[in-house]
Design an enzyme around this catalytic site. Structure first.
Site, PDB file in Angstrom:
ATOM      1  N   LYS A   1       6.651  -6.784  10.529  1.00  0.00           N
ATOM      2  CA  LYS A   1       5.986  -6.111   9.409  1.00  0.00           C
ATOM      3  C   LYS A   1       6.973  -5.386   8.498  1.00  0.00           C
ATOM      4  CE  LYS A   1       2.591  -2.480   8.403  1.00  0.00           C
ATOM      5  NZ  LYS A   1       3.519  -1.529   7.773  1.00  0.00           N
TER       6      LYS A   1
ATOM      7  N   TRP B   1       7.066  -0.710  -7.853  1.00  0.00           N
ATOM      8  CA  TRP B   1       8.271  -1.184  -7.189  1.00  0.00           C
ATOM      9  C   TRP B   1       9.440  -1.210  -8.174  1.00  0.00           C
ATOM     10  CZ3 TRP B   1      12.248  -4.558  -7.232  1.00  0.00           C
ATOM     11  CH2 TRP B   1      12.935  -4.759  -6.030  1.00  0.00           C
TER      12      TRP B   1
ATOM     13  N   ALA C   1      -3.750   1.243  12.945  1.00  0.00           N
ATOM     14  CA  ALA C   1      -5.172   1.246  12.591  1.00  0.00           C
ATOM     15  C   ALA C   1      -5.945   0.128  13.261  1.00  0.00           C
ATOM     16  CB  ALA C   1      -5.341   1.151  11.072  1.00  0.00           C
TER      17      ALA C   1
ATOM     18  N   PHE D   1       2.978  -8.358  -9.256  1.00  0.00           N
ATOM     19  CA  PHE D   1       4.166  -9.157  -8.971  1.00  0.00           C
ATOM     20  C   PHE D   1       4.555  -9.918 -10.242  1.00  0.00           C
ATOM     21  CE2 PHE D   1       3.080  -8.006  -4.787  1.00  0.00           C
ATOM     22  CZ  PHE D   1       4.091  -8.380  -3.906  1.00  0.00           C
TER      23      PHE D   1
ATOM     24  N   ARG E   1       2.225   8.155   7.541  1.00  0.00           N
ATOM     25  CA  ARG E   1       2.538   7.968   8.949  1.00  0.00           C
ATOM     26  C   ARG E   1       4.027   7.667   9.131  1.00  0.00           C
ATOM     27  NH1 ARG E   1      -0.796   3.075  10.785  1.00  0.00           N
ATOM     28  NH2 ARG E   1      -0.223   2.410   8.684  1.00  0.00           N
TER      29      ARG E   1
ATOM     30  N   LYS F   1       0.817  -1.218   0.000  1.00  0.00           N
ATOM     31  CA  LYS F   1       0.000   0.000   0.000  1.00  0.00           C
ATOM     32  C   LYS F   1       0.854   1.273   0.000  1.00  0.00           C
ATOM     33  CE  LYS F   1      -2.456   1.054   3.766  1.00  0.00           C
ATOM     34  NZ  LYS F   1      -1.921  -0.074   4.429  1.00  0.00           N
TER      35      LYS F   1
ATOM     36  N   PHE G   1      -3.506  -0.439   7.374  1.00  0.00           N
ATOM     37  CA  PHE G   1      -4.109  -1.756   7.172  1.00  0.00           C
ATOM     38  C   PHE G   1      -5.207  -1.690   6.105  1.00  0.00           C
ATOM     39  CE2 PHE G   1      -2.510  -2.400  11.651  1.00  0.00           C
ATOM     40  CZ  PHE G   1      -1.432  -3.152  11.260  1.00  0.00           C
TER      41      PHE G   1
ATOM     42  N   THR H   1       3.930   1.538  -0.970  1.00  0.00           N
ATOM     43  CA  THR H   1       4.660   1.591  -2.240  1.00  0.00           C
ATOM     44  C   THR H   1       3.787   2.176  -3.340  1.00  0.00           C
ATOM     45  OG1 THR H   1       5.902  -0.365  -1.565  1.00  0.00           O
ATOM     46  CG2 THR H   1       5.980   0.213  -3.894  1.00  0.00           C
TER      47      THR H   1
END
Length: 554
Positions: free
Chosen positions: A104, A408, A272, A380, A93, A70, A300, A72
């Protein structure tokens, strides 16, 4: 293939003064923290006479170990908008050290869609979290000292709400005994630690509109109750001013840049799943006042961060999103369709279709607010064209469109079609409708969240929670907004229920009043406010050489 940190370390970094100029900030409006970081003084948030820019909210499906990306996508989208000639800023954030050293990872994006300096942001940054930890624990010390010094406020040590905090995952500190060692060592009582991002001070910092609002909110914090069950506040303890002094710099938003030199504001970091999960009001408002497009994200999935952004932050921000982007990956959707992690690189259309129900619930939930919704498929290398088309066709059933992104590997170039769609959708009229009215009682608010956002049947309150609501009604707290503290991995309160479960009930075991932040936290299931480390913490892979080069930080 280079790692994220290797890409960040090889970046062409512009001086922060140049990034400030790109953002529209004057020299006296920033306080540089070295070459590549700065604090933004609070003046720009109140002195800009400009129509607010477009607000783009990025959220996602329920996160999985397969990864969604998210942050990225948020960074890549912002870079793509900047490349399209739109003055753009990001509002994100700050990462917590707990997940960075735990499981994470960081929160600066990845690959060629990153904010930098990546290592600094993921570690100590400008010291905001340390200031919050110090302020929180200062209050804890003052509280215990008040009881030690004759207990003039008649505080009941059995009814204290204010725990201590630490910005690291440490399960051994969840439940402790303090005040041991005799009369000079304090009043013996049970206590515990939360992670810093779960502190009410973190929520307050990110919801405050200025320094004096911060101070007044701190004064309203309820730290516990007297023997006669009367609330005890920070104002009663007399330290709102001292705590505000400790946070006088932390309240200032932090300015950095992306790899493509798009200005980025990173400020505040409430989770969150145990708080509201968004960056600060000041960060988002500053981006809106400086740029034509402000791209932000909610923590999240849309069931947690998305809902809280729209129902808790928007009323304070005074600006609704112009477009909502839901991030999904084929891998994560197949995982929601019960495919094992080791098999996610194998084409499996049947499992994908099953997992798509999770995305469908989020599309329904976000569409409920009357704002245009777009899906970003974070691609991906193992994704097949068949699978990608299945996702796009499914999304069309909801009157929305899905766009493949490759940020990415390609940075902003990999989000050109997504950016074009965002520009088009953001020009449309929207009719924002909140999920509930402030006048609704707590149970109605809870049921609305569960039924509309999660797709469940409703809530079931424990006897403790029921009794608390009766007490809150007498105190006038029963109309406050609701923060649902729930697992991020499922729409339900059971982390093992993937996809889109139905006919489930959310179990509320207790409420935690957060009067300074201005909401009630509904604790569900077994949600924890102090996480633990995994069997193989990320810290085991992080190292530094004699030249100060960091490795293993993602």
């Amino acid at each position: 293939m280079q790692t994220d940190i290797e890409i960040a370390q090889a970046a062409d970094v512009k001086p922060i003064t140049e990034i400030a100029t790109i953002a529209g900030l004057k020299a006296h409006e920033i306080e540089p923290y070295g070459y590549d970081k700065a604090k933004i003084k609070l003046d720009p948030t109140v002195k800009r006479d400009k129509t607010l820019g477009k607000l783009i909210l990025v959220t996602s499906i329920n996160p999985t170990p397969a990864g969604e990306g998210k942050s990225t996508v948020t960074v890549g989208l912002a870079d793509a908008l900047q490349m399209a000639g739109k003055k753009t800023m990001i509002a994100l954030r700050e990462p917590s050290l707990g997940p960075v050293m735990g499981m994470k990872g960081g929160a600066t994006g990845g690959g060629y869609a990153q904010v930098i300096p990546m290592a600094d942001i993921n570690l100590h940054f400008t010291g905001d979290f340390h200031a919050l930890t110090s302020a929180h624990d200062t209050l804890a010390a003052i509280l215990d000292n008040s009881m030690q010094q004759g207990n003039p406020l008649n505080i009941d040590p059995r009814r204290i709400l204010w725990k201590r905090v630490l910005d690291i995952n440490d399960r051994a500190l969840r439940h402790i005994n303090i005040g041991m060692g005799g009369p000079t060592s304090g009043v013996p009582r049970e206590d515990g630690f939360d992670i810093t991002v779960a502190s009410e001070l973190m929520a307050i910092l990110t919801l405050s509109t200025d320094l004096m609002d911060l101070k007044s909110r701190i004064a309203r914090i309820v730290v516990g109750y007297t023997y006669t069950k009367k609330p005890v506040t920070v104002n009663d303890l007399g330290v709102a001013g001292a705590l505000t002094v400790l946070l006088k710099d932390a309240i200032k938003p932090n300015l950095v840049q992306t790899l493509a030199h798009t200005p980025a504001i990173i400020h505040g970091g409430p989770f969150a799943n145990i708080a509201q999960g968004t960056n600060s009001i000041l960060a988002t408002k500053t981006a809106l006042q400086l740029a034509d497009y402000a791209v932000t994200e909610a923590g999240f999935g849309a069931d947690l961060g998305g809902e809280k952004f729209l129902d808790v932050k928007v009323p304070l921000l005074g600006k609704t999103p112009d477009t909502i982007v839901i991030v999904a990956t084929v891998r994560a959707l197949k995982h929601h369709g019960n495919v094992a992690l080791k098999d996610l690189n194998i084409e499996n259309v049947d499992a994908l279709k099953m997992g798509l129900k999770n995305l469908g619930q989020h599309l329904t939930a976000m569409g409920r607010y009357g704002i245009p919704v777009i899906v970003a498929i974070n691609r991906f290398t193992d994704d097949t064209e068949v699978e990608l088309q299945v996702v796009k066709t499914y999304v069309e059933q909801f009157g929305a469109s899905a766009y493949t992104t490759e940020v990415w590997a390609k940075g902003g170039v990999g989000a050109k079609t997504l950016a074009a769609a965002v520009i088009e959708k953001s020009a449309q009229e929207s009719d924002f409708t909140p999920l509930y009215q402030s006048s609704d009682d707590a149970t109605n608010k809870l049921n609305s969240i569960v039924q509309v956002i999660y797709g469940g049947q409703g809530v079931e309150l424990s006897q403790v929670a029921q009794r608390q609501l009766l007490e809150f009604k007498q105190l006038g707290w029963d109309k406050l907004p609701i923060i649902m503290a729930k697992t991020q991995y499922s729409l339900s309160d059971d982390a093992k229920q993937l996809g889109a479960p139905k006919k489930f009930v959310i179990h509320i075991r207790e409420f935690v009043p957060k009067l300074g932040a201005g909401f009630l936290v509904a604790m569900t299931g077994s949600i924890l406010t102090m996480p633990g480390l995994p069997k193989h913490p990320a810290a085991l892979d992080i190292d530094i050489d004699k030249n100060g080069i960091i490795t293993g930080l993602f």
